[in-house]
Design an enzyme around this catalytic site. Structure first.
Site, PDB file in Angstrom:
ATOM      1  N   GLY A  69      20.586  50.041  17.536  1.00  0.00           N
ATOM      2  CA  GLY A  69      20.889  49.768  18.936  1.00  0.00           C
ATOM      3  C   GLY A  69      19.595  49.791  19.737  1.00  0.00           C
ATOM      4  O   GLY A  69      18.511  49.562  19.214  1.00  0.00           O
TER       5      GLY A  69
ATOM      6  N   LYS B  48      22.665  44.291  17.466  1.00  0.00           N
ATOM      7  CA  LYS B  48      23.432  43.063  17.296  1.00  0.00           C
ATOM      8  C   LYS B  48      23.149  42.033  18.380  1.00  0.00           C
ATOM      9  O   LYS B  48      23.370  40.839  18.184  1.00  0.00           O
ATOM     10  CB  LYS B  48      24.927  43.379  17.298  1.00  0.00           C
ATOM     11  CG  LYS B  48      25.429  44.108  16.068  1.00  0.00           C
ATOM     12  CD  LYS B  48      26.886  44.494  16.226  1.00  0.00           C
ATOM     13  CE  LYS B  48      27.768  43.266  16.463  1.00  0.00           C
ATOM     14  NZ  LYS B  48      29.181  43.621  16.637  1.00  0.00           N
TER      15      LYS B  48
ATOM     16  N   ASP C 189      23.201  44.303  12.138  1.00  0.00           N
ATOM     17  CA  ASP C 189      24.396  45.123  12.339  1.00  0.00           C
ATOM     18  C   ASP C 189      24.293  46.358  11.452  1.00  0.00           C
ATOM     19  O   ASP C 189      24.144  46.249  10.231  1.00  0.00           O
ATOM     20  CB  ASP C 189      25.628  44.296  11.967  1.00  0.00           C
ATOM     21  CG  ASP C 189      26.933  44.960  12.367  1.00  0.00           C
ATOM     22  OD1 ASP C 189      26.963  46.200  12.486  1.00  0.00           O
ATOM     23  OD2 ASP C 189      27.932  44.227  12.539  1.00  0.00           O
TER      24      ASP C 189
ATOM     25  N   SER D 291      19.029  47.998  22.732  1.00  0.00           N
ATOM     26  CA  SER D 291      18.734  46.841  23.578  1.00  0.00           C
ATOM     27  C   SER D 291      18.986  47.139  25.053  1.00  0.00           C
ATOM     28  O   SER D 291      18.594  46.360  25.918  1.00  0.00           O
ATOM     29  CB  SER D 291      19.560  45.628  23.144  1.00  0.00           C
ATOM     30  OG  SER D 291      20.943  45.915  23.154  1.00  0.00           O
ATOM     31  N   ARG D 292      19.621  48.275  25.328  1.00  0.00           N
ATOM     32  CA  ARG D 292      19.901  48.668  26.712  1.00  0.00           C
ATOM     33  C   ARG D 292      20.227  50.161  26.731  1.00  0.00           C
ATOM     34  O   ARG D 292      20.302  50.813  25.696  1.00  0.00           O
ATOM     35  CB  ARG D 292      21.069  47.855  27.286  1.00  0.00           C
ATOM     36  CG  ARG D 292      22.368  48.024  26.521  1.00  0.00           C
ATOM     37  CD  ARG D 292      23.510  47.224  27.132  1.00  0.00           C
ATOM     38  NE  ARG D 292      23.344  45.793  26.914  1.00  0.00           N
ATOM     39  CZ  ARG D 292      23.861  45.137  25.878  1.00  0.00           C
ATOM     40  NH1 ARG D 292      24.566  45.776  24.962  1.00  0.00           N
ATOM     41  NH2 ARG D 292      23.678  43.834  25.750  1.00  0.00           N
TER      42      ARG D 292
ATOM     43  N   LYS E 282      32.419  60.767  16.275  1.00  0.00           N
ATOM     44  CA  LYS E 282      31.207  61.415  16.763  1.00  0.00           C
ATOM     45  C   LYS E 282      30.884  62.665  15.953  1.00  0.00           C
ATOM     46  O   LYS E 282      29.702  62.941  15.677  1.00  0.00           O
ATOM     47  CB  LYS E 282      31.348  61.776  18.243  1.00  0.00           C
ATOM     48  CG  LYS E 282      31.396  60.589  19.179  1.00  0.00           C
ATOM     49  CD  LYS E 282      30.233  59.626  18.998  1.00  0.00           C
ATOM     50  CE  LYS E 282      28.902  60.164  19.473  1.00  0.00           C
ATOM     51  NZ  LYS E 282      27.838  59.120  19.486  1.00  0.00           N
TER      52      LYS E 282
ATOM     53  N   TYR F  88      37.968  59.062  18.352  1.00  0.00           N
ATOM     54  CA  TYR F  88      36.569  59.100  18.790  1.00  0.00           C
ATOM     55  C   TYR F  88      35.915  60.416  18.394  1.00  0.00           C
ATOM     56  O   TYR F  88      34.758  60.441  17.950  1.00  0.00           O
ATOM     57  CB  TYR F  88      36.485  58.902  20.303  1.00  0.00           C
ATOM     58  CG  TYR F  88      35.063  58.910  20.835  1.00  0.00           C
ATOM     59  CD1 TYR F  88      34.155  57.940  20.423  1.00  0.00           C
ATOM     60  CD2 TYR F  88      34.648  59.867  21.757  1.00  0.00           C
ATOM     61  CE1 TYR F  88      32.849  57.935  20.913  1.00  0.00           C
ATOM     62  CE2 TYR F  88      33.349  59.864  22.251  1.00  0.00           C
ATOM     63  CZ  TYR F  88      32.451  58.910  21.827  1.00  0.00           C
ATOM     64  OH  TYR F  88      31.164  58.910  22.308  1.00  0.00           O
TER      65      TYR F  88
ATOM     66  N   ILE G  23      20.709  54.219  27.091  1.00  0.00           N
ATOM     67  CA  ILE G  23      19.981  55.420  26.680  1.00  0.00           C
ATOM     68  C   ILE G  23      18.977  55.099  25.582  1.00  0.00           C
ATOM     69  O   ILE G  23      17.845  55.592  25.589  1.00  0.00           O
ATOM     70  CB  ILE G  23      20.970  56.510  26.226  1.00  0.00           C
ATOM     71  CG1 ILE G  23      21.799  57.010  27.420  1.00  0.00           C
ATOM     72  CG2 ILE G  23      20.226  57.675  25.583  1.00  0.00           C
ATOM     73  CD1 ILE G  23      22.922  57.953  27.037  1.00  0.00           C
ATOM     74  N   GLY G  24      19.385  54.276  24.618  1.00  0.00           N
ATOM     75  CA  GLY G  24      18.481  53.943  23.533  1.00  0.00           C
ATOM     76  C   GLY G  24      17.211  53.277  24.022  1.00  0.00           C
ATOM     77  O   GLY G  24      16.095  53.626  23.600  1.00  0.00           O
TER      78      GLY G  24
END
Length: 304
Positions: free
Chosen positions: A30, A55, A87, A32-33, A185, A181, A35-36
């Site tokens: 990930g 992705k 992915d 691309s935007r 997690k 969920y 927190i990461g």
């Protein structure tokens, strides 16, 4: 889109770095935007090499940012970036990302398991496709990326796996609220627990990091009422600063004497929160990370 500029570039933010990620190579799922990207940008300002596998190769109709725009931002911040469309659920994509990181930068020092899917539906309402998606991205993806990067991490002088997952809080409240969920997690967190033990003699640290409060992200802003919800959140810079502190060891060398560890005095096998880490790194005032709400009005994150 959440701002992801380096926290150290803003004098109003309180974290003072005591170490640097210059020259270290980070492989992130990930990013691309959100927190990461904030974490990656913080590292880029040190001069880190960052490989982002996500992705989003083409613009999303509702969410800004692709792996390519992220790479542009990282290079503008001072780092080197390698954007990869892939992915984390695909074995071949993950293997290719690990190989590309090693080929381009000569190795891997840090793996950040950032990719995650969320659906807070209760058991009778959850679609099994969404259940499978969360298991595949959150649990299997974290396990797979960590597993395939191990040979490179063992060769690093300071290998580290950092997963964005919560403490293993067995209060039935959390499983009862959103079982699917929670399972996904906690599967990420079990990977931290198990790998820390498995790798304790290999020179590779394995930890998890989780925010104490709601964090402002594009996904939340796009929810109904999101513009109001994020007023009771903190910016993603708090997670960027906390990740930086963990990866540079600033939270262990601080003069405050405080411990940011939930499980041991070592630098592995811990389930850190952003506040714990930053307090130990010398931060005492968290108000600059807020988007407007007073501290007592911030929305606490789940699992704490």
């Amino acid at each position: 889109m959440t701002s992801s500029n380096d926290a150290s570039a803003n004098p109003a933010l309180p974290y003072q770095a005591r170490g640097s990620l210059k020259g270290r190579t980070i492989l992130m799922s990930g990013g691309s935007r959100g927190i990461g990207l904030a974490i990656a940008t913080r590292a880029a300002r040190d001069g880190a090499n960052i490989v982002i596998m996500a992705k989003t190769g083409e613009p999303h109709p509702k969410l800004q940012g692709t792996v390519f725009t992220a790479a542009e931002q990282l290079e503008a911040a001072g780092g080197q970036a390698l954007p990869l469309v892939g992915d984390v659920r695909n074995d071949g994509d993950v293997a290719a990302a690990v190989a590309a990181a090693v080929e381009r930068f000569g190795g891997i020092d840090v793996v950040i398991n950032n990719a995650s899917a969320i659906d807070l539906s209760r058991t009778d309402a959850i679609d099994m496709k969404r259940y499978d998606l969360m298991q595949d991205i959150n649990v299997r993806g974290t396990f797979l990326l960590s597993k395939l990067a191990l040979p490179a991490l063992r060769k690093s002088s300071n290998g580290h796996i950092l997963t964005l997952s919560p403490p293993l809080n067995l209060d039935p409240k959390w499983a009862g609220m959103h079982l699917a969920y929670t399972m996904a997690k906690y599967g990420m967190s079990l990977t931290t627990l198990g790998l820390a033990e498995e790798l304790k003699n290999d020179g590779v640290s394995v930890n998890s990091l989780w925010p104490c409060t709601l964090i402002d992200t594009a996904a939340i802003r796009n929810m109904p009422g999101g513009a109001q919800i994020i007023q009771a959140a903190r910016s993603s810079e708090i997670m960027a600063d906390a990740a930086h502190a963990v990866l540079t060891g600033a939270h262990l060398t601080a003069d405050s004497g405080g411990s940011a560890s939930n499980s041991s005095a070592s630098n592995s096998g811990n389930f850190y929160t952003d506040e714990q880490v930053l307090r130990a790194a010398g931060v005492s005032d968290f108000r600059p990370y807020s988007l407007g709400a007073p501290e007592e009005k911030l929305v606490p994150d789940i699992f704490l």
